[in-house]
Design a protein around this motif. Structure first.
Motif, mmCIF file in Angstrom:
data_model
loop_
_atom_site.group_PDB
_atom_site.id
_atom_site.type_symbol
_atom_site.label_atom_id
_atom_site.label_comp_id
_atom_site.label_asym_id
_atom_site.label_seq_id
_atom_site.Cartn_x
_atom_site.Cartn_y
_atom_site.Cartn_z
ATOM 1 N N ASN A 40 41.475 27.310 47.431
ATOM 2 C CA ASN A 40 41.968 27.803 46.143
ATOM 3 C C ASN A 40 43.038 26.848 45.607
ATOM 4 O O ASN A 40 43.647 26.105 46.370
ATOM 5 N N PRO A 41 43.267 26.862 44.292
ATOM 6 C CA PRO A 41 44.316 26.001 43.723
ATOM 7 C C PRO A 41 45.711 26.522 44.057
ATOM 8 O O PRO A 41 46.424 27.071 43.206
ATOM 9 N N ILE A 42 46.085 26.366 45.327
ATOM 10 C CA ILE A 42 47.396 26.790 45.825
ATOM 11 C C ILE A 42 48.295 25.561 45.901
ATOM 12 O O ILE A 42 47.890 24.532 46.443
ATOM 13 N N CYS B 212 39.417 38.562 39.851
ATOM 14 C CA CYS B 212 38.928 37.430 39.066
ATOM 15 C C CYS B 212 40.106 36.548 38.665
ATOM 16 O O CYS B 212 41.069 37.022 38.048
ATOM 17 N N GLU B 213 40.045 35.265 39.008
ATOM 18 C CA GLU B 213 41.181 34.394 38.704
ATOM 19 C C GLU B 213 41.260 34.018 37.230
ATOM 20 O O GLU B 213 42.266 33.480 36.778
ATOM 21 N N HIS B 214 40.205 34.316 36.460
ATOM 22 C CA HIS B 214 40.231 34.003 35.032
ATOM 23 C C HIS B 214 40.898 35.094 34.205
ATOM 24 O O HIS B 214 41.451 34.811 33.138
ATOM 25 N N GLN C 44 40.197 34.851 42.656
ATOM 26 C CA GLN C 44 39.007 34.185 43.167
ATOM 27 C C GLN C 44 37.938 34.013 42.098
ATOM 28 O O GLN C 44 37.953 34.663 41.050
ATOM 29 N N ILE C 45 36.997 33.118 42.408
ATOM 30 C CA ILE C 45 35.692 33.107 41.757
ATOM 31 C C ILE C 45 34.666 33.338 42.864
ATOM 32 O O ILE C 45 34.848 32.879 44.003
ATOM 33 N N ASP D 152 30.272 43.191 41.514
ATOM 34 C CA ASP D 152 30.460 43.672 40.147
ATOM 35 C C ASP D 152 31.776 43.092 39.619
ATOM 36 O O ASP D 152 32.810 43.181 40.290
ATOM 37 N N HIS D 153 31.725 42.545 38.422
ATOM 38 C CA HIS D 153 32.896 41.893 37.816
ATOM 39 C C HIS D 153 33.396 42.736 36.638
ATOM 40 O O HIS D 153 32.686 42.892 35.645
#
Length: 220
Positions: free
Chosen positions: A22-24, A111-113, A150-151, A179-180
Motif C-alpha cells: 500500500n502507499p504507506i 475503499c481507498e478512493h 484498499q483496492i 460488494d463496494h
C-alpha cells in the motif's frame, strides 16, 4: 514497545519488491498512539464543522473521538506492521501434498478512493510443500491486509504473495467476491453488482486438474 516480527518484515519486503505494498510513507508511524488519536479527532471535528453540523449536540460531540479510535484501533490497524498476526508454521513432516482450501473467509475493508466500506468473502487454497500454516492464521492475514484503505485487486494479490512467502510454495490460489459501497451507496447506486478478482499461481495455474478442483470446491 511492540517490535515488528521477522515474518512481517519478510512479507513487507516481498510486497515492496513486487510493487504490491500500500502507499504507506513509513514502515510504521512513529507518532504515539494517544497523539495520533487526538490528531485524527481534531481533523474529524473540523470536517464536521465545515459540514455545518452542531458539534456540541449530545449525539455528535463524541463522534470525532469515536471515529479516531475506530480508525486507529480497528479499520485501519493493518497500516502498522506491529499489528501483523503472530504466525504459526509447522514442518510438513507428514508429506501432505493435497489441496488445503478455506472457503467463505469474511473480508471487511475500506475503499481507498472514497473511504467507504467494501466487504465480501474469499476462498484461499494452497498445496503444501515444506510448511503447513495454522488455519486461523490465514484468516488473520486476510484481516490484517483488509484493515487498510484498499483496492480489491491489490488486496487479492497481497494475500496470495504473503502466503507464498510464508509457506515457501508457489502453489497458492485465491478468489475474492466483494460488494463496494462506493458503487452501491453513491455514484451509479448499483446495489446488485459484485466484483470478483482472482489470482492463481503454481499448479493452480499450470495444471488443469488442480485448477478445476479449486473452482469445484469453491462452488460447492
Amino acid at each position: 514497545m511492540i517490535k515488528i516480527s521477522k515474518e512481517a518484515l519478510l512479507v513487507r519486503s516481498a510486497l515492496l519488491s513486487k510493487g504490491l505494498e500500500n502507499p504507506i510513507l513509513k514502515e510504521y508511524n512513529d507518532i504515539k498512539e494517544k497523539e495520533r488519536e487526538l490528531l485524527i479527532a481534531k481533523y474529524i471535528y473540523k470536517i464536521m464543522c465545515v459540514l455545518n453540523l452542531d458539534v456540541k449536540n449530545d449525539s455528535l460531540k463524541q463522534t470525532p473521538t469515536r471515529i479516531s479510535k475506530m480508525y486507529n484501533n480497528e479499520i485501519f490497524s493493518g497500516l502498522d506492521y506491529k499489528n501483523f498476526p503472530k504466525i504459526t508454521l509447522i514442518d510438513n513432516i507428514i508429506k501432505s501434498n493435497d489441496m488445503i482450501l478455506i472457503r467463505d473467509i469474511i473480508l471487511i475493508s475500506t475503499c481507498e478512493h472514497h473511504f467507504i466500506t467494501i466487504y465480501g468473502k474469499a476462498t484461499i487454497a494452497y498445496i503444501p510443500k515444506k510448511k503447513i500454516i495454522g488455519l486461523s492464521k490465514i484468516n488473520r492475514i486476510v484481516q490484517f491486509y483488509s484493515k487498510r484503505p484498499q483496492i480489491q485487486e491489490r488486496l487479492t494479490k497481497q494475500i496470495l504473495v504473503v502466503l507464498q512467502i510464508l509457506l515457501e510454495t508457489k502453489d497458492v490460489a485465491i478468489i475474492v467476491h466483494m460488494d463496494h459501497f462506493c458503487v452501491k451507496a453513491r455514484g451509479v447506486c448499483d446495489v446488485n453488482s459484485v466484483t470478483i478478482t482472482s489470482c492463481l499461481e503454481g499448479w493452480f495455474k499450470t495444471k488443469k486438474s488442480v485448477r478445476d478442483e479449486f473452482f469445484l470446491k469453491n462452488n460447492m
